[in-house]
Design a protein around this motif. Sequence first.
Motif, PDB file in Angstrom:
ATOM      1  N   ASP A 144       0.850  -1.185   0.000  1.00  0.00           N
ATOM      2  CA  ASP A 144       0.000   0.000   0.000  1.00  0.00           C
ATOM      3  C   ASP A 144       0.892   1.243   0.000  1.00  0.00           C
ATOM      4  O   ASP A 144       2.091   1.168   0.294  1.00  0.00           O
ATOM      5  CB  ASP A 144      -0.906   0.015   1.228  1.00  0.00           C
ATOM      6  N   GLU A 145       0.290   2.385  -0.304  1.00  0.00           N
ATOM      7  CA  GLU A 145       1.037   3.639  -0.286  1.00  0.00           C
ATOM      8  C   GLU A 145       0.996   4.276   1.099  1.00  0.00           C
ATOM      9  O   GLU A 145       0.048   4.100   1.849  1.00  0.00           O
ATOM     10  CB  GLU A 145       0.466   4.634  -1.304  1.00  0.00           C
ATOM     11  N   ARG A 146       2.050   5.021   1.392  1.00  0.00           N
ATOM     12  CA  ARG A 146       2.088   5.842   2.602  1.00  0.00           C
ATOM     13  C   ARG A 146       2.563   7.230   2.207  1.00  0.00           C
ATOM     14  O   ARG A 146       3.428   7.379   1.342  1.00  0.00           O
ATOM     15  CB  ARG A 146       3.024   5.231   3.644  1.00  0.00           C
ATOM     16  N   THR A 147       1.991   8.246   2.831  1.00  0.00           N
ATOM     17  CA  THR A 147       2.375   9.619   2.522  1.00  0.00           C
ATOM     18  C   THR A 147       3.842   9.852   2.862  1.00  0.00           C
ATOM     19  O   THR A 147       4.312   9.474   3.946  1.00  0.00           O
ATOM     20  CB  THR A 147       1.497  10.610   3.297  1.00  0.00           C
ATOM     21  N   VAL A 148       4.565  10.463   1.944  1.00  0.00           N
ATOM     22  CA  VAL A 148       5.974  10.772   2.159  1.00  0.00           C
ATOM     23  C   VAL A 148       6.085  11.921   3.163  1.00  0.00           C
ATOM     24  O   VAL A 148       5.369  12.924   3.062  1.00  0.00           O
ATOM     25  CB  VAL A 148       6.657  11.145   0.828  1.00  0.00           C
ATOM     26  N   GLY A 149       6.959  11.764   4.136  1.00  0.00           N
ATOM     27  CA  GLY A 149       7.158  12.801   5.144  1.00  0.00           C
ATOM     28  C   GLY A 149       8.250  13.779   4.741  1.00  0.00           C
ATOM     29  O   GLY A 149       9.033  13.534   3.812  1.00  0.00           O
ATOM     30  N   TRP A 150       8.314  14.912   5.437  1.00  0.00           N
ATOM     31  CA  TRP A 150       9.327  15.924   5.138  1.00  0.00           C
ATOM     32  C   TRP A 150       9.767  16.619   6.417  1.00  0.00           C
ATOM     33  O   TRP A 150       9.072  16.593   7.434  1.00  0.00           O
ATOM     34  CB  TRP A 150       8.819  16.947   4.127  1.00  0.00           C
ATOM     35  N   ARG A 151      10.949  17.244   6.346  1.00  0.00           N
ATOM     36  CA  ARG A 151      11.454  18.047   7.451  1.00  0.00           C
ATOM     37  C   ARG A 151      11.761  19.450   6.939  1.00  0.00           C
ATOM     38  O   ARG A 151      12.259  19.617   5.826  1.00  0.00           O
ATOM     39  CB  ARG A 151      12.715  17.422   8.051  1.00  0.00           C
ATOM     40  N   ASN A 152      11.446  20.432   7.750  1.00  0.00           N
ATOM     41  CA  ASN A 152      11.705  21.867   7.530  1.00  0.00           C
ATOM     42  C   ASN A 152      10.721  22.522   6.570  1.00  0.00           C
ATOM     43  O   ASN A 152      10.257  23.626   6.817  1.00  0.00           O
ATOM     44  CB  ASN A 152      13.139  22.137   7.047  1.00  0.00           C
ATOM     45  N   ALA A 153      10.421  21.871   5.461  1.00  0.00           N
ATOM     46  CA  ALA A 153       9.479  22.437   4.491  1.00  0.00           C
ATOM     47  C   ALA A 153       8.991  21.330   3.584  1.00  0.00           C
ATOM     48  O   ALA A 153       9.699  20.335   3.358  1.00  0.00           O
ATOM     49  CB  ALA A 153      10.142  23.547   3.677  1.00  0.00           C
ATOM     50  N   PRO A 154       7.780  21.471   3.016  1.00  0.00           N
ATOM     51  CA  PRO A 154       7.237  20.406   2.168  1.00  0.00           C
ATOM     52  C   PRO A 154       7.837  20.362   0.765  1.00  0.00           C
ATOM     53  O   PRO A 154       7.671  19.363   0.066  1.00  0.00           O
ATOM     54  CB  PRO A 154       5.744  20.723   2.113  1.00  0.00           C
ATOM     55  N   THR A 155       8.497  21.442   0.344  1.00  0.00           N
ATOM     56  CA  THR A 155       9.083  21.434  -0.994  1.00  0.00           C
ATOM     57  C   THR A 155      10.214  22.438  -1.080  1.00  0.00           C
ATOM     58  O   THR A 155      10.471  23.219  -0.145  1.00  0.00           O
ATOM     59  CB  THR A 155       8.019  21.729  -2.068  1.00  0.00           C
ATOM     60  N   ILE A 156      10.917  22.421  -2.192  1.00  0.00           N
ATOM     61  CA  ILE A 156      12.023  23.352  -2.441  1.00  0.00           C
ATOM     62  C   ILE A 156      11.481  24.775  -2.526  1.00  0.00           C
ATOM     63  O   ILE A 156      10.383  25.012  -3.031  1.00  0.00           O
ATOM     64  CB  ILE A 156      12.733  22.958  -3.750  1.00  0.00           C
TER      65      ILE A 156
END
Length: 353
Positions: free
Chosen positions: A266-278
Amino acid sequence: MTVTPIKNPQNTRTDRGGVRLTVSGSDDTKQFALQLNGQDAGSLSGPGGTKDFSDQAAGAISFTVTPLTRFDVPNIGGGSGAGEATRKDGTVIGAPVLGSVSLASTGDTSAHVSYSGSGAQASEAVTASYSIGKNPIQGPKNCFTDGQSSPDFDGLRKYSFVSAMACLRSDYGMSSGTSGSVFIGRQLQAPQVTYTIANAPTAAGDGVIYDLLKNPDGTPKLDVQGKEADTKLIYSNTGTEELSLDPASAAEFGVKQCYGDAPCSDERTVGWRNAPTIVTAKPNGQCLPLTNGSVGNPSSDELKTRLTISAAAAPEATAKAGTPANGLVPVTITWGGSFQPLQQATLNVCTTP
């Protein structure tokens, strides 16, 4: 009189078989009139012999045999050349009864084969053999010639699809069946992947960038948990193994792990640190006017008209002007919302007299 099932190891039909009728009578018996399940079945020469009845329905069968004498018997007082009819029941045995064949994974590299069906039709001995297709394209080998007596298999390839074959053999025939493809190994679990955006800006031309942290080889620096060996990560926003971020979008996306093209978790949402994108930001060439050497107190929105900020982060940016000098005014950007962990960035915006 006897009725005996005919052995036919090559018979492949469970619903058909044969029997052999053996009769014997006195020396004066010319022939025997035969009935099979109440229907005329011809005759058999006396004083005794055998007759085979092939291609009969499997199950119970009944013969009635009437001896006929070779002497002429006067038709006086009810005299007759026919003796007393005798009935004998028997059983037609076809190939072993084999229903569906099933394969179940019993571990990461093992599986067990089973089948439904009684096997024996009567009390005949039935032997079973099994084979498995370690190559999902070719399928299982012929278990009559390349099978094993145990229904348990090991050494299979983890996270592969295989099928199995079961074979039953008796003196009265042979039957086989094949299972559907089955996934070997425990179900793949959704991996946990986290990427990191640099919280400090770095120079990029006349602007700055908060970039995706990368390894020395240029690949994204990821924190990956729960990934199995020999699987690949597939990201939903690209449909490939490439993790790609768009500075214009902070939309969530998922990741799954796959063994080849299938199976997949199954899929899982990708996590991030500091900001969701560049995040990128730079002056856009529009200058701030000076009045008596000052830019005054322009609003954040006005200052942002002099900047080009990547679309996902722009709504969360607050700009503040500093003191102009040498034809430039420093504009400091502070981040909020999902981008709040990012450090401030200062850009120099041109001024006009």
